[in-house]
Motif scaffolding. Structure first.
Motif, PDB file in Angstrom:
ATOM      1  N   PRO A  25      36.472  35.110  36.436  1.00  0.00           N
ATOM      2  CA  PRO A  25      36.348  36.388  36.342  1.00  0.00           C
ATOM      3  C   PRO A  25      36.348  37.033  37.798  1.00  0.00           C
ATOM      4  N   GLY A  26      36.600  37.822  38.058  1.00  0.00           N
ATOM      5  CA  GLY A  26      36.741  38.362  39.834  1.00  0.00           C
ATOM      6  C   GLY A  26      36.999  39.940  39.991  1.00  0.00           C
ATOM      7  N   LYS A  27      36.716  40.414  41.080  1.00  0.00           N
ATOM      8  CA  LYS A  27      37.632  41.809  41.406  1.00  0.00           C
ATOM      9  C   LYS A  27      38.530  41.566  42.500  1.00  0.00           C
ATOM     10  N   VAL A  28      39.624  42.321  42.556  1.00  0.00           N
ATOM     11  CA  VAL A  28      40.378  42.146  43.543  1.00  0.00           C
ATOM     12  C   VAL A  28      40.110  43.065  45.033  1.00  0.00           C
ATOM     13  N   ILE A  29      39.668  42.569  45.900  1.00  0.00           N
ATOM     14  CA  ILE A  29      39.266  43.131  46.982  1.00  0.00           C
ATOM     15  C   ILE A  29      39.893  43.374  48.276  1.00  0.00           C
ATOM     16  N   ASP A  30      41.222  42.375  48.078  1.00  0.00           N
ATOM     17  CA  ASP A  30      42.316  42.830  49.339  1.00  0.00           C
ATOM     18  C   ASP A  30      43.289  42.089  49.062  1.00  0.00           C
ATOM     19  N   VAL A  31      44.735  42.869  49.328  1.00  0.00           N
ATOM     20  CA  VAL A  31      46.119  42.410  48.845  1.00  0.00           C
ATOM     21  C   VAL A  31      46.798  42.896  50.153  1.00  0.00           C
ATOM     22  N   GLY A  32      47.502  41.912  50.722  1.00  0.00           N
ATOM     23  CA  GLY A  32      48.052  42.327  51.881  1.00  0.00           C
ATOM     24  C   GLY A  32      49.349  41.311  52.191  1.00  0.00           C
ATOM     25  N   ASP A  33      50.011  41.389  53.307  1.00  0.00           N
ATOM     26  CA  ASP A  33      51.118  40.697  53.872  1.00  0.00           C
ATOM     27  C   ASP A  33      50.769  40.198  55.179  1.00  0.00           C
ATOM     28  N   TYR A  34      50.560  38.918  55.518  1.00  0.00           N
ATOM     29  CA  TYR A  34      49.756  38.519  56.623  1.00  0.00           C
ATOM     30  C   TYR A  34      50.826  37.486  57.412  1.00  0.00           C
ATOM     31  N   PHE A  35      50.596  37.297  58.791  1.00  0.00           N
ATOM     32  CA  PHE A  35      51.746  36.728  59.480  1.00  0.00           C
ATOM     33  C   PHE A  35      51.589  35.169  59.216  1.00  0.00           C
ATOM     34  N   PHE A  36      50.581  34.598  59.119  1.00  0.00           N
ATOM     35  CA  PHE A  36      50.457  33.081  58.584  1.00  0.00           C
ATOM     36  C   PHE A  36      50.311  32.992  57.141  1.00  0.00           C
ATOM     37  N   ASN A  37      49.691  33.799  56.356  1.00  0.00           N
ATOM     38  CA  ASN A  37      49.554  33.525  54.881  1.00  0.00           C
ATOM     39  C   ASN A  37      50.311  34.374  53.913  1.00  0.00           C
TER      40      ASN A  37
END
Length: 272
Positions: free
Chosen positions: A193-205
């Motif tokens: 169980p968890g809470k979404v704390i970040d969503v993104g499109d990153y250079f390396f990841n």
């Protein structure tokens, strides 16, 4: 005598120890590992910090346990760690043993190794943002909850935690997670169980989602082709929230899965 009967007839501390072996991560006191330190009894939750971050302390007034993520950069040796229990400071000792991680050589796009000024500026902006994400701290899960994680996606482990990585002949930071090879579009499911704390499109990841599982226990999912969640969403174990891809710096479609404890990346295999 069966296991259930043995635990039932054992002292309370022994039953707790047996339970902790089945629901908590494996004790591995090496760089990149997790240490389980018994703190003993206290009327309130002890205050314990490690790596300049609050440690995850679970249990009850009969027996408290600290779960400590040990950074990969930690030098082997014995460390004395202060813990506050019922208003008094006590010392706990942690012996970190050496571990040698193997080397991995990879060929990737040259522009993801020798960054242009524009790409480097982007990377630095993203690193500053992610630093704030990694300091997230919420209340721990209930003490009865299991911290053993489900593998988020089926597939072959294509790269393990801690590998000394060399991209196009240039040494870079050790691998901070587990790579699982799977076809693009394969659903990724929450391991806890968890809470979404970040969503993104990153250079390396590439496409990335961070989950907060409570008490400084975070997890990260990278190189995603699709994200089906947003910041603030609450997930339960087994909920599909994104899909495997090949975005960012990759050699093919796979899921990069990282686990962070008290701001230290640790081996996800210890939680499986």
């Amino acid at each position: 005598m069966g296991l259930t009967a043995s635990i039932a007839s054992a002292p309370a501390w022994a039953a707790k120890a047996a339970q902790s072996d089945s629901v908590w991560p494996q004790d591995s006191r090496v760089p990149g590992g997790v240490a389980r330190l018994s703190l003993g009894p206290a009327s309130t939750r002890p205050k314990f910090s490690y790596n300049d971050a609050p440690a995850l302390v679970l249990g009850d007034m009969i027996e408290w346990t600290a779960l400590i993520g040990i950074p990969l950069s930690t030098a082997p040796g014995e460390y004395t760690l202060p813990v506050e229990m019922d208003g008094q400071l006590r010392d706990k000792r942690l012996l970190v043993q050496d571990k040698k991680y193997v080397e991995q050589r990879l060929k990737v796009s040259p522009k993801t190794v020798d960054l242009s000024p524009e790409d480097n500026a982007r990377y630095e902006r993203e690193a500053a943002h992610l630093k704030t994400v990694m300091t997230s701290l919420s209340q721990p899960l209930p003490m009865a909850a299991s911290l053993q994680m489900q593998v988020p996606v089926p597939g072959r482990r294509s790269s393990s935690f801690g590998l000394r990585r060399i991209f196009n002949g240039q040494a870079r930071n050790p691998h901070s997670g587990m790579d699982i090879a799977a076809p693009t579009g394969t659903p990724v499911k929450a391991p806890l169980p968890g809470k979404v704390i970040d969503v993104g499109d990153y250079f390396f990841n590439g496409g990335t989602v961070w989950l907060d599982h409570g008490g400084g226990l975070l997890s990260m999912y990278c190189h995603l082709s699709q994200v089906n969640c947003k910041v603030g969403d609450m997930l339960q174990t087994g909920d599909a929230f994104c899909k495997v891809g090949a975005t960012g710096r990759v050699t093919g479609p796979h899921l990069h899965w990282s686990v962070m404890l008290n701001r230290a990346m640790v081996d996800p295999a210890l939680f499986i």
